[in-house]
Design a protein around this motif. Structure first.
Motif, PDB file in Angstrom:
ATOM      1  N   ILE A   1       0.980   5.254   0.628  1.00 35.81           N
ATOM      2  CA  ILE A   1       0.222   6.310   1.298  1.00 35.81           C
ATOM      3  C   ILE A   1       0.311   7.610   0.489  1.00 35.81           C
ATOM      4  O   ILE A   1       1.381   7.962  -0.022  1.00 35.81           O
TER       5      ILE A   1
ATOM      6  N   PHE B   1      -1.599   0.992  -4.965  1.00 36.48           N
ATOM      7  CA  PHE B   1      -0.991  -0.277  -4.602  1.00 36.48           C
ATOM      8  C   PHE B   1       0.156  -0.607  -5.548  1.00 36.48           C
ATOM      9  O   PHE B   1       0.170  -0.187  -6.706  1.00 36.48           O
TER      10      PHE B   1
ATOM     11  N   MET C   1      -9.069   4.249   3.643  1.00 34.90           N
ATOM     12  CA  MET C   1      -8.778   4.202   2.210  1.00 34.90           C
ATOM     13  C   MET C   1      -8.645   5.597   1.606  1.00 34.90           C
ATOM     14  O   MET C   1      -8.100   5.738   0.504  1.00 34.90           O
TER      15      MET C   1
ATOM     16  N   PRO D   1      -6.384   2.541  -6.459  1.00 30.05           N
ATOM     17  CA  PRO D   1      -7.147   1.479  -5.793  1.00 30.05           C
ATOM     18  C   PRO D   1      -8.222   0.828  -6.655  1.00 30.05           C
ATOM     19  O   PRO D   1      -8.502  -0.373  -6.486  1.00 30.05           O
TER      20      PRO D   1
ATOM     21  N   VAL E   1      -4.951   6.396   0.995  1.00 30.72           N
ATOM     22  CA  VAL E   1      -4.214   5.484   0.124  1.00 30.72           C
ATOM     23  C   VAL E   1      -4.122   6.073  -1.279  1.00 30.72           C
ATOM     24  O   VAL E   1      -5.141   6.379  -1.899  1.00 30.72           O
TER      25      VAL E   1
ATOM     26  N   ILE F   1      -6.570  -4.057   5.113  1.00 27.43           N
ATOM     27  CA  ILE F   1      -5.831  -2.800   4.955  1.00 27.43           C
ATOM     28  C   ILE F   1      -6.366  -1.672   5.841  1.00 27.43           C
ATOM     29  O   ILE F   1      -5.572  -0.986   6.501  1.00 27.43           O
TER      30      ILE F   1
ATOM     31  N   VAL G   1       0.855  -1.185   0.000  1.00 27.62           N
ATOM     32  CA  VAL G   1       0.000   0.000   0.000  1.00 27.62           C
ATOM     33  C   VAL G   1       0.892   1.236   0.000  1.00 27.62           C
ATOM     34  O   VAL G   1       1.814   1.334   0.816  1.00 27.62           O
TER      35      VAL G   1
ATOM     36  N   ILE H   1      -3.961   0.336   8.607  1.00 24.05           N
ATOM     37  CA  ILE H   1      -3.710   1.782   8.596  1.00 24.05           C
ATOM     38  C   ILE H   1      -4.105   2.409   9.931  1.00 24.05           C
ATOM     39  O   ILE H   1      -3.373   3.235  10.501  1.00 24.05           O
TER      40      ILE H   1
END
Length: 245
Positions: free
Chosen positions: A106, A125, A119, A162, A122, A192, A104, A196
């Motif tokens: 950020i 990926f 999410m 994502p 994020v 996930i 992942v 986080i």
């Protein structure tokens, strides 16, 4: 959308988009596997936060219990390697393992992020190989020698937004064309958003920081000259070779 960080023929570091195997930047287009460009890790993390034993079958194959909360450890920036690189592992070790992971990336500075909002921080990926020196990992608790050596975190080849990565995305390793690992994102013990929330309750994550979500069963030894492919469905294939000095 898929983004590629690369060094162009003039030596400048660029960020382009990937379409049909070609990297596009401004009016230029390059094949992803062209010798014209060097594909770089898709982000520049200040830290890589890794999750241990986040697949039950992997915990079992390692003879370990499933943790009751996410098992966290760190890899520093010196561990980064890129798509197409040769990873030189520590000399004189009996076992260096591959560990395919969904990573992942950020997108913004964040702290104390609730699971419901996780999410939102994020950016996307990518693929990571948590290359592991088992000899030293077994002898220490902080895993610095086992997990943080130079090149111990090949990352890439792209950053996929994502929406590109399915909720049940497959996570695979192939070594010299042989399938070694074949897991799925939905098998994560701690998903996930929970990761986080847990991590940001202890530390600030910065833009570009990486969370490596754990590896499925099937980890195995790497040898000199091995060709490794780490594939995450929706991201693509991270390739690197192994050098044992």
């Amino acid at each position: 959308m898929k983004y590629v960080r690369f060094r162009d023929p003039a030596g400048a570091v660029r960020r382009g988009t990937l379409e049909n195997g070609h990297v596009h930047f401004a009016n230029e287009s390059y094949s992803l596997d062209s010798d014209e460009i060097d594909v770089l890790p898709p982000c520049e993390p200040s830290k890589i936060v890794c999750i241990g034993r986040n697949y039950a079958d992997h915990a079992d194959e390692m003879g370990s219990d499933v943790p009751d909360r996410p098992l966290l450890f760190l890899k520093p920036p010196n561990a980064l390697a890129g798509h197409g690189d040769t990873v030189t592992v520590p000399a004189g070790k009996e076992r260096i393992d591959h560990e395919a992971e969904l990573a992942v990336v950020i997108g913004e500075q964040c702290r104390h992020v609730p699971e419901a909002d996780a999410m939102d921080v994020v950016e996307g990926f990518t693929c990571m190989n948590d290359v592991s020196n088992r000899d030293d990992q077994r002898q220490e608790q902080n895993w610095i020698r086992g997990k943080a050596f130079d090149g111990a975190a090949p990352l890439g080849p792209v950053l996929a937004t994502p929406d590109e990565v399915p909720a049940d995305a497959s996570v695979q390793t192939r070594v010299n064309g042989e399938l070694r690992q074949d897991g799925h994102r939905e098998q994560l013990i701690f998903p996930i958003p929970e990761l986080i929330a847990e991590i940001t309750s202890y530390m600030t994550l910065e833009p570009g920081d990486v969370i490596a979500t754990g590896t499925p069963e099937g980890v195995g030894a790497l040898n000199d000259g091995d060709e490794v492919e780490i594939e995450v469905e929706g991201v693509g294939v991270l390739e690197h070779t192994v050098r044992v000095p």
